[in-house]
Design an enzyme around this catalytic site. Sequence first.
Site, PDB file in Angstrom:
ATOM      1  CG  ASP A 106      -2.063   0.876   1.195  1.00 41.71           C
ATOM      2  OD1 ASP A 106      -2.112   1.726   0.284  1.00 41.71           O
ATOM      3  OD2 ASP A 106      -2.933   0.775   2.073  1.00 41.71           O
ATOM      4  CG  ASP A 155      -9.472   2.944   1.028  1.00 39.97           C
ATOM      5  OD1 ASP A 155      -8.647   2.742   0.115  1.00 39.97           O
ATOM      6  OD2 ASP A 155      -9.175   2.994   2.225  1.00 39.97           O
TER       7      ASP A 155
HETATM    8  C1  GLA Z   1      -5.601   2.076   2.719  1.00 37.67           C
HETATM    9  C2  GLA Z   1      -6.076   0.907   1.841  1.00 37.67           C
HETATM   10  C3  GLA Z   1      -7.116   0.099   2.590  1.00 37.67           C
HETATM   11  C4  GLA Z   1      -6.523  -0.416   3.893  1.00 37.67           C
HETATM   12  C5  GLA Z   1      -5.970   0.736   4.718  1.00 37.67           C
HETATM   13  C6  GLA Z   1      -5.193   0.243   5.920  1.00 37.67           C
HETATM   14  O1  GLA Z   1      -6.622   2.988   2.971  1.00 37.67           O
HETATM   15  O2  GLA Z   1      -6.601   1.384   0.631  1.00 37.67           O
HETATM   16  O3  GLA Z   1      -7.586  -0.977   1.797  1.00 37.67           O
HETATM   17  O4  GLA Z   1      -5.503  -1.338   3.586  1.00 37.67           O
HETATM   18  O5  GLA Z   1      -5.112   1.563   3.952  1.00 37.67           O
HETATM   19  O6  GLA Z   1      -4.621   1.277   6.671  1.00 37.67           O
END
Ligand code: GLA
Length: 412
Positions: A162, A233
């Site tokens: 990420d 997200d």
């Molecule tokens: C980001 C990702 C999510 C999750 C969070 C965790 O927002 O897109 O899917 O993994 O981080 O902190």
Amino acid sequence: MRIFAALSVAALALVCLPSNAQKKSASPHKAPKAQLAPPQVALTPPMGWNSWNFFAEKVTDKDIRDSADQIVATGMKDAGYIYVNIDDTWEGERDSKGVLHTNSKFPDMKALADYVHSKGLKIGIYSGPGSKTCGGFAASLGHEEQDAQLYAEWGIDYLKYDLCSFIPEVMYKQAPNDPAARMKIMVAAYDKMGKALKATGRPIVFSLCQYGWDAVWEWAPALGGNLWRTTGDIDPHWDRIYAILSQQDGLAKYAGPGHWNDPDMLEVGNGKLSLAENRSHFSMWAMLAAPLLAGNDLPNMKPEIKAILTNADVIAIDQDKLGRQGTRAYSDGEVEVWTRHLAGGALAVAVLDAGDSRYSTHPFHLNLAKLGLHGSQEGTNLWTGEPITLTDHMPIEIGSHDILLVRIAKPK
Ligand code: GLA
């Protein structure tokens, strides 16, 4: 933890890169030939469960074990859900040798991996190219090889990587005024981890989480990426699910065995989604050949949610061996008709009422010619299991946010 709001202007700048700049910068990052060997993992979209959408930062070792138990007990494992993925907040501190330790919520990662494997399941973990994850925990910057080896030693089968803190810390610090250079830096960071995973010799699914920036679908497969997020997200609201769905059109050509577009994990069973919305969300993710990573509270799953998540006919659409992602054939008002070509010449047809009232379907009539079909078609309604005949211009009334999903074995 959502990506830092302060970055939104910077994010916009990146998203708005001119497309020729994107293409120009993408090509120098073609991975060496060795990395282009046929993928051994994710030959169909990965299926499993991830801790984030329900547990978020509260997830513990016990939650992972309980979820693994439930995947077996509920029949989800038999339905194809194999990966049990720990998202952010498992990370502790690095020791003097740079070895990353777990925090107190995860006392023994190797033992946890052994437990998940003992159930015939696989286990996934989370990190990022920055020094910190989105949740502010230790990530892999400067420790990529070391972390990849550690994952392999633990027996990890899947890594979600990420971007988060890498954006301000590295990309903007090194190239504050040069979006193309920032993109190169990001691609190189993903390449680095792709190579580190490969060097472990363990088949580990590599999931790129960078929110669909810089046409990730164009360059991720060459770096060994098995899936890449195409958007920001998801959350358990119809508007968000539908907004994500709307962003997938045009990406179908990038998906195929070993490399998939990822419109984010499932919210089926979360929040206040209605049953119709859960059905539509699941059906459309199957039409998109999306990874099916459930994100709900498995020990407290209601029977009607289990019935959706384990619908074998819908899962068969998602997991179809041909690996061709579905596309939107046409829309009429708020009703959308999508098709997906399946192995053996079969076709899946989804008629989705994205509108807020049942009147949005009036007066919807199916146009078979727009789907490349001629005359009436015999199919199966995948949510009732009943046979259905689709005829040209037949009126179809579908409830708000609900869906008709049909498999036509022999389209004419
Ligand atoms: C980001 C990702 C999510 C999750 C969070 C965790 O927002 O897109 O899917 O993994 O981080 O902190």
